[in-house]
Design a protein around this motif. Sequence first.
Motif, PDB file in Angstrom:
ATOM      1  N   ALA A 308       0.803  -1.222   0.000  1.00 36.51           N
ATOM      2  CA  ALA A 308       0.000   0.000   0.000  1.00 36.51           C
ATOM      3  C   ALA A 308       0.838   1.276   0.000  1.00 36.51           C
ATOM      4  CB  ALA A 308      -0.964  -0.022   1.188  1.00 36.51           C
ATOM      5  N   PRO A 309       1.849   1.420   0.871  1.00 37.71           N
ATOM      6  CA  PRO A 309       2.629   2.675   0.830  1.00 37.71           C
ATOM      7  C   PRO A 309       3.326   2.913  -0.499  1.00 37.71           C
ATOM      8  CG  PRO A 309       3.036   1.478   2.883  1.00 37.71           C
ATOM      9  CD  PRO A 309       2.280   0.558   1.993  1.00 37.71           C
ATOM     10  N   VAL A 310       3.819   1.841  -1.113  1.00 39.07           N
ATOM     11  CA  VAL A 310       4.485   2.003  -2.414  1.00 39.07           C
ATOM     12  C   VAL A 310       3.484   2.449  -3.473  1.00 39.07           C
ATOM     13  CG1 VAL A 310       5.829   0.833  -4.196  1.00 39.07           C
ATOM     14  CG2 VAL A 310       6.195   0.273  -1.779  1.00 39.07           C
ATOM     15  N   PHE A 311       2.315   1.813  -3.490  1.00 40.48           N
ATOM     16  CA  PHE A 311       1.277   2.238  -4.429  1.00 40.48           C
ATOM     17  C   PHE A 311       0.885   3.688  -4.189  1.00 40.48           C
ATOM     18  CE2 PHE A 311      -0.484  -2.372  -4.888  1.00 40.48           C
ATOM     19  CZ  PHE A 311       0.617  -2.688  -5.661  1.00 40.48           C
ATOM     20  N   ALA A 312       0.809   4.086  -2.934  1.00 42.31           N
ATOM     21  CA  ALA A 312       0.425   5.462  -2.608  1.00 42.31           C
ATOM     22  C   ALA A 312       1.444   6.457  -3.140  1.00 42.31           C
ATOM     23  CB  ALA A 312       0.267   5.606  -1.095  1.00 42.31           C
ATOM     24  N   VAL A 313       2.721   6.162  -2.967  1.00 40.48           N
ATOM     25  CA  VAL A 313       3.769   7.059  -3.475  1.00 40.48           C
ATOM     26  C   VAL A 313       3.700   7.138  -4.996  1.00 40.48           C
ATOM     27  CG1 VAL A 313       6.258   7.376  -3.693  1.00 40.48           C
ATOM     28  CG2 VAL A 313       5.275   6.725  -1.493  1.00 40.48           C
ATOM     29  N   ILE A 314       3.501   6.001  -5.649  1.00 37.84           N
ATOM     30  CA  ILE A 314       3.428   5.989  -7.111  1.00 37.84           C
ATOM     31  C   ILE A 314       2.280   6.859  -7.599  1.00 37.84           C
ATOM     32  CG2 ILE A 314       2.898   4.533  -9.098  1.00 37.84           C
ATOM     33  CD1 ILE A 314       4.437   2.284  -7.732  1.00 37.84           C
ATOM     34  N   ILE A 315       1.101   6.679  -7.019  1.00 43.50           N
ATOM     35  CA  ILE A 315      -0.078   7.446  -7.445  1.00 43.50           C
ATOM     36  C   ILE A 315       0.120   8.939  -7.174  1.00 43.50           C
ATOM     37  CG2 ILE A 315      -2.539   7.803  -7.037  1.00 43.50           C
ATOM     38  CD1 ILE A 315      -2.677   4.789  -6.317  1.00 43.50           C
ATOM     39  N   GLY A 316       0.614   9.257  -5.979  1.00 39.62           N
ATOM     40  CA  GLY A 316       0.779  10.664  -5.625  1.00 39.62           C
ATOM     41  C   GLY A 316       1.818  11.365  -6.483  1.00 39.62           C
ATOM     42  N   ILE A 317       2.949  10.724  -6.721  1.00 38.14           N
ATOM     43  CA  ILE A 317       4.013  11.347  -7.509  1.00 38.14           C
ATOM     44  C   ILE A 317       3.565  11.541  -8.950  1.00 38.14           C
ATOM     45  CG2 ILE A 317       6.334  11.022  -8.427  1.00 38.14           C
ATOM     46  CD1 ILE A 317       6.251  11.873  -5.512  1.00 38.14           C
ATOM     47  N   ILE A 318       2.918  10.538  -9.531  1.00 43.49           N
ATOM     48  CA  ILE A 318       2.459  10.668 -10.917  1.00 43.49           C
ATOM     49  C   ILE A 318       1.407  11.775 -11.031  1.00 43.49           C
ATOM     50  CG2 ILE A 318       1.147   9.498 -12.728  1.00 43.49           C
ATOM     51  CD1 ILE A 318       2.607   6.955 -12.055  1.00 43.49           C
ATOM     52  N   GLY A 319       0.478  11.852 -10.085  1.00 41.75           N
ATOM     53  CA  GLY A 319      -0.549  12.894 -10.137  1.00 41.75           C
ATOM     54  C   GLY A 319       0.027  14.292  -9.988  1.00 41.75           C
ATOM     55  N   CYS A 320       0.933  14.485  -9.036  1.00 44.08           N
ATOM     56  CA  CYS A 320       1.543  15.802  -8.839  1.00 44.08           C
ATOM     57  C   CYS A 320       2.427  16.185 -10.025  1.00 44.08           C
ATOM     58  CB  CYS A 320       2.356  15.809  -7.548  1.00 44.08           C
ATOM     59  SG  CYS A 320       1.358  15.646  -6.044  1.00 44.08           S
TER      60      CYS A 320
END
Length: 364
Positions: A308-320
């Motif tokens: 979950a934390p890795v997925f969260a970082v991936i989603i957040g970084i790509i969106g920003c």
Amino acid sequence: MPSPAVTPKLSATVQDGQLRLEGELTVWTLGRLPDGAAAATRLELSGLTRLDTAGAWYLSNRAGSGARLDGLTEAQARLLDSVTKARPQPDPEPAAAAGWRRLFEATGRWVVSALVFLRELAEYLGRFLAALARGIRHPGDFRLTSLVYHCQETGLRAVPIVALMSFLIGVVLAFQGAAQLRQFGAEIFVIDLIAISILRELGILLTAIIVAGRTASALTASIGSMKMNEEIDAMRTLGLDPDMVLVLPRVLALIITLPILGLIANVAGLVGGALMSWVELGISPSMFRYRLIAETSVDHVIVGLSKAPVFAVIIGIIGCHAGMKVGKDAESLGAETSTAVVNAIFAVIVADALFSIFFSEVGL
């Protein structure tokens, strides 16, 4: 440009497709040409007494369109030749690659663009980590209110759709598993199928996909609209770091809420599977719970939630990152929003595949 003291004279007559010019063909007299001059295919110029570069430019354009020029003096012809040579020439179009060369060229361009994209994502990951380190060293710079707001937007508001999706996935797994296992008299193993599938893979993966579609687009749209309105430039002018104000709270909120959403998805999926097992196979909830606790290792829960934390970082970084790339028009905002959702979902699936390989190699 001041007008001359004496008005230049130009006589222009059009007859039978021929334009006869007499007098001065200069920048001052070009506007006096008759309407039918553009349709003439032959220009009689022996009566010209003066020709400047503006007139030569006009004659060069007519010659380029196929008109015939007659009667120019040697000096006028040299001027026309100089103006024609000074005309800007468009660069020739490069020859299109053919066959295997075209395929290799397209593949090379795609690889280079993918490497550039990964380099930009690595840059934004570094900026997030730097902002996080700064927030730890200087807690006064950290925006707790913004973090709580984004936790509510990305986490709390996503609970209903995540819970419903996981519940239905559990129902489908139980129904399809029962239909297959009944053929071998192994209906009881549908519990293991549901537990391992949801706790290890489907619960957190489908939750991350939903969050990627829901939150990556929201991050791109919110940051992109600020970019379009030059609010980010205003932040820098006021001495505010956009990484601290915009990137850090959003990505950190995802890191906090995605494991919680994954846990909710696991519970909802197990409830849906237990309900369908009870209806379809007659396995009581108490039997489902006993089999789940006795036969399912806690390692499956750890493996699932550790993603979950890795997925969260991936989603957040790509969106920003996509939000920061938005230009000044609404078309750019729409394109970057769509691209962010596609890239986030694709990256989550690739990361899940890599996790599966890793955990299989280490024996979990």
